[in-house]
Scaffold this motif. Structure first.
Motif, PDB file in Angstrom:
ATOM      1  N   SER A 136       0.864  -1.150  -0.058  1.00  0.00           N
ATOM      2  CA  SER A 136      -0.118  -0.063   0.052  1.00  0.00           C
ATOM      3  C   SER A 136       0.797   1.334  -0.059  1.00  0.00           C
ATOM      4  CB  SER A 136      -0.920  -0.043   1.355  1.00  0.00           C
ATOM      5  OG  SER A 136      -0.078   0.075   2.474  1.00  0.00           O
ATOM      6  N   CYS A 137       0.296   2.168  -0.473  1.00  0.00           N
ATOM      7  CA  CYS A 137       1.048   3.655  -0.599  1.00  0.00           C
ATOM      8  C   CYS A 137       0.218   4.769   0.289  1.00  0.00           C
ATOM      9  CB  CYS A 137       1.227   3.965  -1.903  1.00  0.00           C
ATOM     10  SG  CYS A 137       1.828   5.361  -2.422  1.00  0.00           S
ATOM     11  N   ASP A 138       0.701   5.284   0.995  1.00  0.00           N
ATOM     12  CA  ASP A 138       0.151   6.464   1.596  1.00  0.00           C
ATOM     13  C   ASP A 138      -0.117   7.691   0.680  1.00  0.00           C
ATOM     14  OD1 ASP A 138      -0.279   8.973   3.130  1.00  0.00           O
ATOM     15  OD2 ASP A 138       0.846   8.342   5.069  1.00  0.00           O
ATOM     16  N   PRO A 139      -1.206   8.288   0.553  1.00  0.00           N
ATOM     17  CA  PRO A 139      -1.688   9.384  -0.437  1.00  0.00           C
ATOM     18  C   PRO A 139      -0.635  10.493  -0.194  1.00  0.00           C
ATOM     19  CG  PRO A 139      -3.658   8.621   0.772  1.00  0.00           C
ATOM     20  CD  PRO A 139      -2.318   7.951   1.508  1.00  0.00           C
TER      21      PRO A 139
ATOM     22  N   ILE B 237      10.819   8.483   1.759  1.00  0.00           N
ATOM     23  CA  ILE B 237       9.582   7.620   2.165  1.00  0.00           C
ATOM     24  C   ILE B 237      10.246   6.618   3.351  1.00  0.00           C
ATOM     25  CG2 ILE B 237       8.556   7.653  -0.083  1.00  0.00           C
ATOM     26  CD1 ILE B 237       9.909   5.108  -0.753  1.00  0.00           C
ATOM     27  N   ASP B 238       9.486   6.056   3.931  1.00  0.00           N
ATOM     28  CA  ASP B 238       9.638   5.043   4.683  1.00  0.00           C
ATOM     29  C   ASP B 238       8.967   3.676   4.490  1.00  0.00           C
ATOM     30  OD1 ASP B 238      11.606   6.381   6.615  1.00  0.00           O
ATOM     31  OD2 ASP B 238       9.897   6.740   7.813  1.00  0.00           O
ATOM     32  N   VAL B 239       9.754   2.796   4.251  1.00  0.00           N
ATOM     33  CA  VAL B 239       8.974   1.389   3.921  1.00  0.00           C
ATOM     34  C   VAL B 239       8.797   0.552   5.261  1.00  0.00           C
ATOM     35  CG1 VAL B 239       9.249  -0.921   2.638  1.00  0.00           C
ATOM     36  CG2 VAL B 239       9.883   1.307   1.669  1.00  0.00           C
ATOM     37  N   GLN B 240       7.470   0.261   5.573  1.00  0.00           N
ATOM     38  CA  GLN B 240       7.045  -0.408   6.913  1.00  0.00           C
ATOM     39  C   GLN B 240       6.694  -1.859   6.466  1.00  0.00           C
ATOM     40  OE1 GLN B 240       4.110   2.877   7.848  1.00  0.00           O
ATOM     41  NE2 GLN B 240       5.100   2.761   9.756  1.00  0.00           N
ATOM     42  N   LEU B 241       7.347  -2.818   6.953  1.00  0.00           N
ATOM     43  CA  LEU B 241       7.257  -4.203   6.912  1.00  0.00           C
ATOM     44  C   LEU B 241       6.172  -4.811   8.010  1.00  0.00           C
ATOM     45  CD1 LEU B 241       7.302  -6.871   4.939  1.00  0.00           C
ATOM     46  CD2 LEU B 241       9.518  -7.448   6.426  1.00  0.00           C
ATOM     47  N   PHE B 242       5.082  -4.850   7.870  1.00  0.00           N
ATOM     48  CA  PHE B 242       4.284  -5.278   9.061  1.00  0.00           C
ATOM     49  C   PHE B 242       4.349  -6.871   9.051  1.00  0.00           C
ATOM     50  CE2 PHE B 242       2.392  -1.291   7.845  1.00  0.00           C
ATOM     51  CZ  PHE B 242       2.294  -0.714   9.115  1.00  0.00           C
TER      52      PHE B 242
ATOM     53  N   TYR C 207       3.493 -10.577   4.134  1.00  0.00           N
ATOM     54  CA  TYR C 207       2.456 -10.023   3.271  1.00  0.00           C
ATOM     55  C   TYR C 207       1.964  -8.536   3.204  1.00  0.00           C
ATOM     56  CZ  TYR C 207       2.151 -15.296   2.906  1.00  0.00           C
ATOM     57  OH  TYR C 207       2.451 -16.348   2.869  1.00  0.00           O
ATOM     58  N   TRP C 208       2.349  -7.924   4.077  1.00  0.00           N
ATOM     59  CA  TRP C 208       1.828  -6.611   4.253  1.00  0.00           C
ATOM     60  C   TRP C 208       2.815  -5.568   4.449  1.00  0.00           C
ATOM     61  CZ3 TRP C 208      -2.093  -4.917   8.621  1.00  0.00           C
ATOM     62  CH2 TRP C 208      -2.583  -3.564   8.258  1.00  0.00           C
ATOM     63  N   ILE C 209       3.250  -4.604   3.307  1.00  0.00           N
ATOM     64  CA  ILE C 209       4.153  -3.677   3.386  1.00  0.00           C
ATOM     65  C   ILE C 209       3.347  -2.236   3.089  1.00  0.00           C
ATOM     66  CG2 ILE C 209       6.012  -2.643   2.119  1.00  0.00           C
ATOM     67  CD1 ILE C 209       6.952  -5.589   1.572  1.00  0.00           C
ATOM     68  N   ARG C 210       3.566  -1.222   3.965  1.00  0.00           N
ATOM     69  CA  ARG C 210       3.269   0.099   3.576  1.00  0.00           C
ATOM     70  C   ARG C 210       4.327   1.068   3.459  1.00  0.00           C
ATOM     71  NH1 ARG C 210       2.045   4.611   6.511  1.00  0.00           N
ATOM     72  NH2 ARG C 210       0.067   5.582   6.165  1.00  0.00           N
ATOM     73  N   VAL C 211       3.958   1.809   2.186  1.00  0.00           N
ATOM     74  CA  VAL C 211       5.102   2.746   1.888  1.00  0.00           C
ATOM     75  C   VAL C 211       4.376   4.196   2.481  1.00  0.00           C
ATOM     76  CG1 VAL C 211       6.331   4.064   0.204  1.00  0.00           C
ATOM     77  CG2 VAL C 211       6.111   1.589  -0.027  1.00  0.00           C
ATOM     78  N   GLY C 212       4.899   4.841   3.346  1.00  0.00           N
ATOM     79  CA  GLY C 212       4.459   6.359   3.516  1.00  0.00           C
ATOM     80  C   GLY C 212       5.492   7.534   3.716  1.00  0.00           C
ATOM     81  N   ALA C 213       5.294   8.519   4.205  1.00  0.00           N
ATOM     82  CA  ALA C 213       6.254   9.686   4.345  1.00  0.00           C
ATOM     83  C   ALA C 213       7.201   9.245   5.323  1.00  0.00           C
ATOM     84  CB  ALA C 213       5.545  10.859   4.658  1.00  0.00           C
ATOM     85  N   ARG C 214       8.324   9.736   4.937  1.00  0.00           N
ATOM     86  CA  ARG C 214       9.576   9.580   5.969  1.00  0.00           C
ATOM     87  C   ARG C 214       9.311  10.442   7.303  1.00  0.00           C
ATOM     88  NH1 ARG C 214      14.925  10.525   3.270  1.00  0.00           N
ATOM     89  NH2 ARG C 214      14.386   8.151   2.416  1.00  0.00           N
ATOM     90  N   GLN C 215       9.629   9.844   8.316  1.00  0.00           N
ATOM     91  CA  GLN C 215       9.224  10.530   9.682  1.00  0.00           C
ATOM     92  C   GLN C 215      10.667  11.129  10.254  1.00  0.00           C
ATOM     93  OE1 GLN C 215       6.312  10.779  10.953  1.00  0.00           O
ATOM     94  NE2 GLN C 215       5.724   9.788   9.223  1.00  0.00           N
TER      95      GLN C 215
END
Length: 337
Positions: free
Chosen positions: A286-289, A318-323, A326-334
């Protein structure tokens, strides 16, 4: 062969999650699907890895049922919340998760029911030559059925994407009769090849029911189910729905880089790039808007998607979060504080 972790995962997906996935499949078959329904469905998929895993299985299975009498058609036509729909969903759940052998098919693996079928699993590519000499290359997560008879050569694209390189009908060369047309069928219509090399893609239900075609040699006729005939010439591409051709543009050879195990991007929005990557791995990417419109450029080998994500994390904010696996989320870098 599926690994131990995969088999264990298959065996513990809760029955209620399986039923929920089937229920969403039925809901999305309706003639009227609202944006609110699609949003709720997407939220359900993202809320737990089991949801995404179950959804992938029922969606691939639904492609196999296209055009066949099935509980799916019955369930979609019955009133919501009715006892008949509940019975139909129960029958579908049993068919998919017990009768269909979905949970022992292996990671991302499509299964073949007929001798003529050709399939690829997630992350797999395959080239085959049909009995008439036509070449078919299957992208990741693709499936076709083949039906050649005395009047036509029909290939049904059940899922995914293929490259087709046509061959002359051998019946004509052997003096048996008139040449049979080579036809490619999708859920939105039928394509007729005219001495050509072209790609066809069947988009899934989350992309609102469309197919696309790109012509690299010769020409292709598009006949939507209820729309007007349209012919594409070499160098053209188009998307189409059941009602007609909706977009015509220039075909790009870079879009076929999957044949060499690559993905090529030129100022591609991050959300679109991740969607393409997602076709080649199991699970939810998934990708954060907030970062969706960041641009990606480059040529990336699909053999190591983890490495691609690591490169993106170094070159984009960006940050790539591996939960889970099967579930990876790409969001804004903190930023560090």
């Amino acid at each position: 062969m599926p690994d131990t972790e995969e088999i264990a995962r298959d065996s513990v997906v809760p029955p209620d999650v399986r039923r929920q996935a089937v229920n969403w499949l039925v809901e999305l078959q309706s003639d009227i699907v609202t944006d609110e329904t699609r949003d709720q469905w997407q939220k359900w998929r993202m809320s737990h890895p089991d949801h995404e895993y179950a959804w992938q299985q029922v969606e691939v299975f639904s492609r196999k049922l296209r055009g066949l009498p099935s509980p799916l058609a019955h369930a979609a036509l019955t009133p919501p919340h009715s006892s008949s729909r509940r019975r139909a969903i129960k029958a579908l759940t049993v068919l998919i998760f017990l009768g269909g052998g979905t949970w022992v098919a292996g990671e991302g693996r499509l299964w073949c029911w007929w001798p003529e079928d050709y399939c690829t699993g997630i992350g797999e590519h395959r080239a085959v030559t049909l009995s008439d000499g036509t070449g078919i290359e299957l992208n990741s997560g693709s499936a076709i059925t083949v039906n050649f008879d005395d009047t036509r050569r029909l290939i049904r694209l059940m899922n995914g994407e293929i490259m087709v390189t046509t061959a002359p009908d051998p019946r004509l060369a052997n003096g048996i009769g008139a040449a049979r047309p080579l036809l490619i069928e999708t859920a939105q219509g039928i394509l007729r090849a005219i001495g050509t090399r072209f790609t066809v893609r069947q988009f899934d239900v989350s992309q609102q029911g469309k197919s696309s075609v790109a012509v690299f040699e010769g020409a292709v006729e598009i006949q939507p189910i209820t729309g007007r005939l349209r012919q594409l010439e070499v160098g053209q591409q188009a998307a189409f729905t059941r009602d007609g051709v909706i977009a015509v543009g220039m075909a790009c050879e870079a879009d076929t880089a999957w044949r060499q195990g690559m993905i090529v991007a030129r100022d591609m929005p991050l959300i679109d790039f991740l969607a393409e990557l997602g076709r080649h791995r199991s699970g939810w990417l998934s990708c954060d808007p907030a970062v969706a419109q960041l641009k990606v450029t480059g040529t990336y080998p699909l053999a190591d998607i983890g490495k691609i994500l690591a490169i993106l994390q170094k070159t984009l904010p960006i940050d790539v979060q591996l939960f889970t696996r099967y579930w990876i989320r790409v969001g804004a870098r903190q930023e560090d504080t």
